[in-house]
Design a protein around this motif. Structure first.
Motif, mmCIF file in Angstrom:
data_model
loop_
_atom_site.group_PDB
_atom_site.id
_atom_site.type_symbol
_atom_site.label_atom_id
_atom_site.label_comp_id
_atom_site.label_asym_id
_atom_site.label_seq_id
_atom_site.Cartn_x
_atom_site.Cartn_y
_atom_site.Cartn_z
ATOM 1 N N SER A 514 43.857 31.630 55.965
ATOM 2 C CA SER A 514 42.865 31.036 54.460
ATOM 3 C C SER A 514 43.359 32.136 53.222
ATOM 4 C CB SER A 514 41.468 31.041 54.691
ATOM 5 O OG SER A 514 40.988 30.795 55.484
ATOM 6 N N GLY A 515 44.288 33.152 53.725
ATOM 7 C CA GLY A 515 45.106 33.885 52.688
ATOM 8 C C GLY A 515 43.965 34.861 52.076
ATOM 9 N N TYR A 516 44.172 34.835 50.672
ATOM 10 C CA TYR A 516 42.979 36.086 49.889
ATOM 11 C C TYR A 516 42.126 35.331 49.258
ATOM 12 C CZ TYR A 516 46.787 39.200 50.523
ATOM 13 O OH TYR A 516 47.608 40.458 51.057
ATOM 14 N N LYS A 517 41.911 33.972 49.574
ATOM 15 C CA LYS A 517 40.704 33.131 48.781
ATOM 16 C C LYS A 517 39.663 32.295 49.984
ATOM 17 C CE LYS A 517 43.491 33.724 44.214
ATOM 18 N NZ LYS A 517 44.404 32.542 43.670
ATOM 19 N N SER A 518 39.384 33.322 50.362
ATOM 20 C CA SER A 518 38.242 32.583 51.963
ATOM 21 C C SER A 518 36.763 33.092 51.212
ATOM 22 C CB SER A 518 39.277 32.257 53.212
ATOM 23 O OG SER A 518 39.459 34.261 53.369
ATOM 24 N N GLY A 519 36.221 33.184 49.930
ATOM 25 C CA GLY A 519 34.724 33.191 50.321
ATOM 26 C C GLY A 519 34.581 34.614 49.754
ATOM 27 N N THR A 520 34.053 35.355 50.795
ATOM 28 C CA THR A 520 33.877 36.862 50.020
ATOM 29 C C THR A 520 34.926 37.903 51.322
ATOM 30 O OG1 THR A 520 31.900 36.158 51.482
ATOM 31 C CG2 THR A 520 32.696 38.710 51.242
ATOM 32 N N MET A 521 35.192 38.575 50.013
ATOM 33 C CA MET A 521 36.607 38.997 50.016
ATOM 34 C C MET A 521 36.475 40.582 51.166
ATOM 35 S SD MET A 521 39.780 39.163 49.894
ATOM 36 C CE MET A 521 40.160 38.076 49.016
ATOM 37 N N ASN A 522 37.137 40.695 51.830
ATOM 38 C CA ASN A 522 36.906 42.109 52.718
ATOM 39 C C ASN A 522 37.748 42.768 51.997
ATOM 40 O OD1 ASN A 522 35.081 41.022 54.284
ATOM 41 N ND2 ASN A 522 36.709 39.978 55.969
ATOM 42 N N TYR A 523 37.709 44.260 51.734
ATOM 43 C CA TYR A 523 38.303 45.673 51.844
ATOM 44 C C TYR A 523 38.746 46.887 52.525
ATOM 45 C CZ TYR A 523 37.440 42.954 46.889
ATOM 46 O OH TYR A 523 37.262 42.417 46.075
ATOM 47 N N CYS A 540 44.628 64.268 56.795
ATOM 48 C CA CYS A 540 43.596 63.532 57.502
ATOM 49 C C CYS A 540 44.220 61.856 56.859
ATOM 50 C CB CYS A 540 42.261 64.263 57.069
ATOM 51 S SG CYS A 540 40.649 63.022 58.038
ATOM 52 N N ILE A 541 43.792 61.586 57.843
ATOM 53 C CA ILE A 541 43.262 59.988 57.135
ATOM 54 C C ILE A 541 42.128 59.417 57.528
ATOM 55 C CG2 ILE A 541 44.801 58.813 58.892
ATOM 56 C CD1 ILE A 541 45.855 56.600 56.930
ATOM 57 N N VAL A 542 41.315 58.632 56.522
ATOM 58 C CA VAL A 542 39.646 57.759 56.545
ATOM 59 C C VAL A 542 40.470 56.187 55.869
ATOM 60 C CG1 VAL A 542 37.885 57.513 55.858
ATOM 61 C CG2 VAL A 542 39.014 59.739 56.568
ATOM 62 N N CYS A 543 40.471 55.307 57.350
ATOM 63 C CA CYS A 543 40.098 54.191 56.207
ATOM 64 C C CYS A 543 38.672 53.079 56.963
ATOM 65 C CB CYS A 543 41.773 53.253 57.289
ATOM 66 S SG CYS A 543 43.398 53.980 57.085
ATOM 67 N N ILE A 544 38.513 52.458 55.695
ATOM 68 C CA ILE A 544 37.544 51.778 55.987
ATOM 69 C C ILE A 544 37.393 50.608 55.742
ATOM 70 C CG2 ILE A 544 34.714 51.245 54.589
ATOM 71 C CD1 ILE A 544 34.158 54.765 55.159
ATOM 72 N N GLN A 545 36.730 49.075 56.754
ATOM 73 C CA GLN A 545 37.233 47.905 56.005
ATOM 74 C C GLN A 545 35.991 47.468 55.707
ATOM 75 O OE1 GLN A 545 39.647 45.752 59.175
ATOM 76 N NE2 GLN A 545 40.450 47.905 59.800
ATOM 77 N N LYS A 546 34.941 46.388 54.428
ATOM 78 C CA LYS A 546 34.152 46.337 54.791
ATOM 79 C C LYS A 546 33.788 45.166 53.688
ATOM 80 C CE LYS A 546 31.387 47.893 51.374
ATOM 81 N NZ LYS A 546 31.106 46.803 50.648
ATOM 82 N N PRO A 547 33.301 44.287 53.715
ATOM 83 C CA PRO A 547 32.954 42.904 53.287
ATOM 84 C C PRO A 547 32.770 42.673 51.359
ATOM 85 C CG PRO A 547 30.953 42.653 54.425
ATOM 86 C CD PRO A 547 31.719 44.053 54.712
ATOM 87 N N GLY A 548 33.315 42.824 50.926
ATOM 88 C CA GLY A 548 32.731 42.387 49.122
ATOM 89 C C GLY A 548 32.059 43.377 48.677
ATOM 90 N N LEU A 549 32.162 43.492 47.608
ATOM 91 C CA LEU A 549 31.829 44.668 46.116
ATOM 92 C C LEU A 549 30.845 45.249 47.002
ATOM 93 C CD1 LEU A 549 33.486 42.969 42.917
ATOM 94 C CD2 LEU A 549 35.301 44.314 44.706
#
Length: 700
Positions: A514-523, A540-549
């Motif tokens: 679906s690429g990067y243009k498939s409705g709500t974007m995840n970041y 230290c590294i911190v990574c957070i995956q979340k949907p939308g703005l």
């Protein structure tokens, strides 16, 4: 005499020849050869020797309703006289099942004449097993009463789910490793099977040892329980606040590469966060802007630019071979002209990509070779099942000199962290090398193997690359990363108490086909850095995956800030005398709870407290009671502890003591407020049932 002897000899010969097969068959039923004896699995320890995984005995309990023979009147009459007492006792031990249900269940097995009828469906601990074994009939030998059991070496984690995905687990029914260090070091932890021969004499089997089992060795990890707990709490708090789907936090010791904490949280269907997958070592996602540091390091190290170099970023939108590249502030007019350090400080996509495209656009192979040189493409060869090395493709040409896996837009987007896949652990290892004056260390999870308290094998720190870049390049990058936090976009990661260096990162997550243009974007929102910046101790590294703005790397930077300040606070060495203030009340207020801990602190403050007890906690258990306070006098009054199956009175206690007193009795606790407990939802003396929850209200 001669005739008798002759008869004996003839009989022996007859048995040894004619009846040999028959008696050999009888003997085979009375002897079991080469029965396996399981060894005790080794422990997994934290860096300071605390148990993180250990083998403890668990039991499955059964009844043989034909013990002593089919027509055993004594057994039957004893069972009929004691069955009600047995069922009442079982109900007290397992309150989720009534005495009547236990009776129906046991009578069903008796009616069937079962020789292996389960008393309880699951495994139980040694303490529970001991209680059941004290009940009537069950306290008799297996041949008389029929009660018997199977013993297992169950894996327990004293710190619960802390670092669960890294420590690993076992398949309970098979006692075999599933994942994590349990699986990676299974051959060390497992030990070697023993062998016994079992020979039946009368009605019992006697065990004859052929080969003793060799118990497994212990492994000492690099995990620091305190840092792990701190990182986990900081990450979960932020994930709940921003509605994140996945969160990763890894803390590494700069000089050795030791992993002091590794947290992998995934949001599940119930809305809570659990360690489901070791995302820190297995997630191959486009890293985003944290990759820009590597890109500019290659350019600086090759000498094609220096820190005085300037680049025009326009109004925040730039055409890159027909594709629009945007800076995060394009809607506000962009940054216009930036110096090279400012492109990192403000994380300018256009600035970094234009620099790399200008000097490597016609020779992208040289850029990827530079990434090899600085170590960002390095395969770390981690001892964790599921680890995935970085995937950064090398440009390839066909026989006609045309690129077969490359386009003109590939390099500009690769330079800012797209078109690459780098797991968080690899990104952290690269930044740790920057903190370690250019020496890249292999992440270390296990530092030693111990047996009976003696070290039998060590895993010393390993250097992957002695130097990732020139000394001048390293100093310039270190200074730029410090400025990112002090005056750039990474201010939320900073601290007023010590210097922090690092880099923010925000990347859109592609959704497969679906690429990067498939409705709500995840970041993917990241922050990676090290502290204190002037004498680095931890990265230290911190990574957070979340949907939308909203989607800001500041979310991860704030988690980094909380972890860094928590770690540095643990390192403070304070004189307790400094706690005295001539203007304050001389005797501090003391909460109820563990009187031993309160008395210990008061003594070191030079304050004598009146006590109505003289108990010595030699067994390590606390002494519970109430603290009566006045500005001139402190009384620590010991109160007898309530039964283990009753809710204690925790009013007046601090959160730590109250939670301990309740949860050790199997009650789940929720806390609201701060200070000391003023209200508890389950009243003191309440008989505890499985699944009970108690809400505590705290007030200052």
């Amino acid at each position: 005499m001669l005739a008798v002897g002759l008869v004996v000899i003839i009989k022996v010969a007859y048995i040894a020849t004619v009846k040999r097969d028959y008696w050999m068959d009888v003997a085979s039923r009375l002897v079991r050869d080469s029965v396996d004896v399981k060894p005790i699995r080794g422990n997994i320890l934290s860096c300071d020797g605390r148990l993180m995984a250990s083998s403890l005995p668990e039991f499955r309990m059964f009844m043989d309703f034909k013990a002593g023979g089919d027509d055993n009147e004594t057994r039957d009459s004893l069972w009929e006289a004691k069955v009600d007492s047995i069922c009442m006792g079982l109900h007290d031990i397992f309150p989720t099942k009534t005495a009547a249900e236990f009776k129906r269940h046991l009578e069903e097995g008796r009616a069937k004449g079962s020789r292996h009828w389960p008393v309880w469906r699951g495994r139980v601990s040694y303490n529970t097993f001991s209680e059941v074994k004290q009940l009537p009939v069950f306290n008799l030998s297996a041949n008389k009463g029929g009660f018997h059991y199977e013993k297992f070496n169950a894996r327990q984690r004293p710190f619960g789910s802390l670092a669960k995905r890294t420590i690993g687990d076992l398949f309970g029914a098979k006692d075999t490793a599933q994942f994590g260090l349990e699986l990676s070091y299974d051959s060390i932890l497992r030990g070697k099977m023993g062998k016994i021969s079992r020979q039946k004499v009368r009605s019992k089997f006697l065990d004859i040892t052929i080969q003793d089992p060799v118990n497994g060795a212990d492994i000492v990890t690099t995990i620091d329980v305190n840092i792990q707990d701190l990182a986990e709490r900081a990450l979960i708090d932020e994930l709940k606040l921003v509605n994140g789907n996945v969160g990763v936090a890894v803390v590494m010791e700069v000089k050795t590469g030791d992993i002091k904490a590794i947290v992998n949280m995934t949001k599940c269907a119930d809305g809570e966060y659990y360690e489901i997958k070791n995302s820190a070592v297995s997630d191959l996602l486009e890293p985003g802007s944290v990759f820009k540091t590597a890109s500019l390091m290659v350019a600086l190290d090759d000498g094609v630019v220096d820190t005085t170099y300037t680049v025009d970023t326009g109004s925040g939108i730039w055409d890159m071979y027909g594709a629009k590249m945007r800076d995060h502030n394009w809607h506000r007019g962009g940054y216009q002209v930036l110096t090279l350090p400012q492109t990192l400080e403000y994380s300018s996509n256009i600035g970094v990509s234009r620099i790399i495209d200008k000097y490597y656009g016609k020779n992208p192979e040289k850029f990827v070779q530079g990434l090899n040189r600085i170590g960002i493409r390095e395969d770390l060869k981690l001892p964790i099942v599921g680890y995935a090395p970085p995937r950064i493709r090398m440009p390839k040409k066909n026989s006609r000199g045309q690129y077969v896996n490359w386009s003109k837009t590939a390099l500009p987007w690769m330079s800012i962290g797209y078109e690459t896949q780098v797991p968080p652990i690899s990104t952290l290892t690269f930044y740790n090398a920057i903190a370690n004056n250019g020496t890249m260390m292999r992440p270390r999870f296990v530092k030693a193997v111990e047996k009976d308290g003696q070290v039998i094998q060590e895993f010393p720190p390993q250097v992957i690359k002695q130097r990732i870049c020139k000394e001048k390049t390293l100093r310039e990058i270190q200074t730029i990363l410090e400025h990112v936090v002090s005056q750039g976009l990474g201010k939320k990661a900073g601290s007023p108490s010590f210097k922090v260096a690092g880099k923010t990162g925000t990347a859109q997550i592609s959704k497969g086909l679906s690429g990067y243009k498939s409705g709500t974007m995840n970041y993917l929102l990241s922050f990676v850095g090290f502290f204190p910046a002037d004498a680095p101790r931890y990265s230290c590294i911190v990574c957070i995956q979340k949907p939308g703005l909203p989607a800001s790397s500041g979310f991860s930077a704030l988690v980094f800030h909380n972890i860094a300040e928590g770690i540095m606070a643990q390192s403070l060495k304070l004189d307790v005398a400094d706690a005295r203030d001539s203007l304050s009340i001389f005797i501090p207020e003391v909460k109820s709870g563990d009187l031993v801990a309160a008395d210990y602190v008061l003594k070191y403050l030079g304050i004598d407290a009146y006590k109505n007890w003289s108990l010595s906690p030699t067994d390590g258990h606390p002494i519970w009671g109430k603290a009566e306070w006045s500005p001139k006098k402190m009384t620590l009054e010991h109160k007898p502890a309530c039964a283990d199956n009753e809710v204690p009175d925790v009013t007046g206690m601090g959160a730590r003591d109250a939670v301990y007193a309740l949860e050790r009795r199997g009650v789940k606790v929720k806390i609201y407020g701060r200070g000391k407990v003023t209200h508890q939802s389950l009243p003191p003396g309440h008989r505890i049932r499985k699944g009970d929850r108690c809400t505590l209200k705290l007030e200052i």
